[in-house]
Design an enzyme around this catalytic site. Structure first.
Site, PDB file in Angstrom:
ATOM      1  NE  ARG A   1       1.246   5.879  -6.999  1.00  0.00           N
ATOM      2  CZ  ARG A   1       2.133   4.848  -5.947  1.00  0.00           C
ATOM      3  NH1 ARG A   1       1.310   4.419  -4.968  1.00  0.00           N
ATOM      4  NH2 ARG A   1       3.212   4.408  -5.658  1.00  0.00           N
TER       5      ARG A   1
ATOM      6  NE  ARG B   1      -6.828   5.883  -1.516  1.00  0.00           N
ATOM      7  CZ  ARG B   1      -5.500   4.833  -1.394  1.00  0.00           C
ATOM      8  NH1 ARG B   1      -5.750   4.875  -2.498  1.00  0.00           N
ATOM      9  NH2 ARG B   1      -5.865   3.556  -0.957  1.00  0.00           N
TER      10      ARG B   1
ATOM     11  CD  GLU C   1       1.506   1.883   1.967  1.00  0.00           C
ATOM     12  OE1 GLU C   1       1.501   2.357   0.628  1.00  0.00           O
ATOM     13  OE2 GLU C   1      -0.096   2.282   1.362  1.00  0.00           O
TER      14      GLU C   1
ATOM     15  CB  SER D   1       4.720  -0.553   0.441  1.00  0.00           C
ATOM     16  OG  SER D   1       3.388  -0.534   1.298  1.00  0.00           O
TER      17      SER D   1
ATOM     18  NE  ARG E   1      -0.807   8.559   1.362  1.00  0.00           N
ATOM     19  CZ  ARG E   1      -1.124   6.957   1.202  1.00  0.00           C
ATOM     20  NH1 ARG E   1      -1.096   6.899   2.269  1.00  0.00           N
ATOM     21  NH2 ARG E   1      -1.879   7.256   0.617  1.00  0.00           N
TER      22      ARG E   1
END
Length: 424
Positions: free
Chosen positions: A261, A276, A348, A351, A389
Site C-alpha cells: 500500500r 503503517r 486496529e 476489519s 500488527r
C-alpha cells in the site's frame, strides 16, 4: 456497485444515507444520464419495432410473389438508424456505469451515523490489559534493543515505511501466520489458497479499489498489473464472472500474502515502527455467501478473527464503524482493536466487512437459486489477522523487565518449543 434500481426508485433516500458517510451524491448528474438513457432507449425500441414490422411486410410481400424492394430499402434504412441509436445507448450506458463505479456502498440500517473513528461505538471487550511493574517499551525499542528489528537497513534497501525483521523474531512472524492459517482451516472450515500477488485492473475494479483508489496502488506499469493491497482482491475475484450452484454456498477461503500500500496522504500518521507500512503480511478470510445469511455470517467471520487474539491471550475490543469511518465498498464493518501497552491504546488489527452485493455486481458474481434464476452473491472479508500488527502486539504485551519477550503458549509449538526471545 449499487443496484441502479435503488437509485431510480429512491434517489433522495440513497443520497441522504450516503451523506451520512460524507459522500455527496450528484443527483443532478444521475438524473441527466437517466433522462438521456430513457429517451434513447425508447427511440431504440421504436426503431426495433418498426424494423420488425417492415421485415414482416417484406416476408408477406415476397410470399405473394410481389416486389418487396420498397420495403427492403426501408428495412436497410431502419437498420442504419437502429445501429446508430444502439451505439448512442451504449455510450450513455458506459457513462452511467462509470458514474456508478464512483459511488460508495449504502450503509446498512444498523450502522450508526458518525463522522470519524471517535464516533465508533464499542461493541465488546475481551481480556484486561496487563499491569506492568517496570517501564513499558514500545515494539520499536524492544525489537531494536534485541537487534531483531532493523528499520535503518530497510530504509537503505527500499525507503521509509519498510521493516527488516531478523532471527527469532522473523521466525515468530512466520509462526504467527502459520498458526492463523491452521486455526482457520482446521477449526473454522476455510480452504487455504495461494493467490497471485499481482492482479489486473479488472480484479481491482471488482473489489472496489478502482477507479477511486487507483493512485494509491503500487503499479507495474509495463505490464499493466498491480501489487495487491490485500489478498481480498485476488481471492474475492475467484468468483468473478461465475454463476455458482446455490448448494455450494457459502464458499470460505483464506490466504496468507504480503500486502502493498502506498498509503498516499497518510504521512505524519503512525510513521514510527510497524503500524503503517508499505509492505506487510496478512492472513485474509473471504466468504462468498447467500444474501439471506450474510449478516449472520459476518458475525461468525468476526468471531473467527477474535479466536486468534483469545488464543494468544491478547486484550482486544470490537467496535462498529460509523458511517463516516467505513470503507468505500462496505455496507457494515466491525474493527477489532488490540491493546498496545507501548501506545496505551487499542489499535486496529482486523476489519471484518459485509459488502452485500456491491462487489458481486462489479464482478458479475452470481448463483442460481432454487427457482433457477440468478442472483448476486454477497461477499464478506476480514483479516484473520494482520501478521505484523499481531507481532507488535505480542512484543508489547509479552515484554519482560530484562528486555526479553515471552512467547504466547499457543505459539510455542510453532517456535520449536521456545518460551522467550531475547535477541537470538
Amino acid at each position: 456497485m449499487l443496484d441502479v434500481q435503488i437509485l431510480r426508485s429512491d434517489l433522495s433516500g440513497v443520497a441522504r444515507r450516503l451523506a451520512d458517510r460524507g459522500y455527496a451524491l450528484d443527483t443532478a448528474a444521475f438524473e441527466a444520464l437517466e433522462t438521456s438513457r430513457k429517451k434513447v432507449q425508447i427511440e431504440t425500441q421504436e426503431l426495433q419495432a418498426k424494423r420488425n414490422q417492415l421485415s414482416k411486410w417484406v416476408g408477406q410481400t415476397k410470399g405473394k410473389g410481389e416486389d418487396a424492394s420498397q420495403f427492403m430499402a426501408q428495412v436497410n434504412a431502419q437498420a442504419d438508424l437502429l445501429k446508430a441509436k444502439e451505439q448512442e445507448l451504449q455510450v450513455i450506458q458506459k457513462k452511467l456505469d462509470e458514474f456508478l463505479l464512483g459511488v460508495p456502498n449504502v450503509p446498512h440500517a444498523s450502522v450508526p451515523a458518525g463522522k470519524s473513528s471517535a464516533d465508533n461505538p464499542e461493541l465488546r471487550k475481551d481480556g484486561a490489559p496487563r499491569k506492568f511493574d517496570f517501564p513499558v517499551k514500545d515494539h520499536v525499542d524492544l525489537g531494536e534493543a534485541m537487534k531483531l528489528l532493523d528499520f535503518d537497513a530497510a530504509t537503505r534497501i527500499a525507503g521509509a515505511r519498510f521493516t527488516l525483521i531478523k532471527g527469532s523474531l522473523s521466525r515468530m512472524h512466520r509462526a504467527l501466520a502459520q498458526f492463523m492459517l491452521d486455526v482457520h482451516t482446521s477449526e473454522h472450515g476455510y480452504t487455504e489458497v495461494y493467490a497471485p500477488y499481482l492482479v489486473n485492473a479488472d480484479s481491482m475494479i471488482g473489489t472496489g479499489q478502482f477507479p477511486k483508489f487507483r493512485e494509491e496502488q503500487f503499479a507495474v506499469t509495463a505490464d499493466n498489473l498491480f501489487l495487491i493491497p490485500t489478498a481480498e482482491v485476488p481471492v474475492t475475484n475467484i468468483v468473478r464472472g461465475e454463476i455458482l450452484p446455490e448448494a455450494s454456498l457459502p464458499l470460505k477461503f483464506e490466504c496468507h500474502s504480503p500486502c502493498f500500500r502506498r498509503e498516499a496522504g497518510s504521512y505524519g500518521k503512525d510513521t514510527r515502527g510497524m503500524i503503517r507500512q508499505h509492505q506487510f503480511d496478512k492472513v485474509e478470510m473471504v466468504q462468498i455467501v447467500h444474501p439471506a445469511k450474510s449478516y449472520e455470517l459476518l458475525e461468525e467471520l468476526t468471531s473467527h478473527a477474535e479466536t486468534i487474539l483469545r488464543r494468544l491471550d491478547l486484550p482486544y475490543r470490537v467496535v462498529t464503524l460509523c458511517t463516516g469511518d467505513m470503507g468505500f465498498s462496505a455496507a457494515k464493518t466491525y474493527d477489532i482493536e488490540v491493546w498496545l501497552p507501548g501506545q496505551k491504546a487499542y489499535r486496529e488489527i482486523s476489519s471484518c466487512s459485509n459488502f452485500e452485493s456491491f462487489q458481486a455486481r462489479r464482478m458479475q458474481a452470481r448463483f442460481r437459486n432454487e427457482k433457477h434464476k440468478t442472483e448476486f452473491v454477497h461477499t464478506l472479508n476480514g483479516s484473520g489477522l494482520a501478521v505484523g500488527r499481531t507481532l507488535v502486539a505480542v512484543l508489547e504485551n509479552y515484554q519482560n523487565a530484562d528486555g526479553s519477550v515471552s512467547i504466547p503458549e499457543a505459539l510455542r509449538p510453532y517456535m520449536g518449543g521456545m518460551i522467550a526471545i531475547n535477541g537470538s
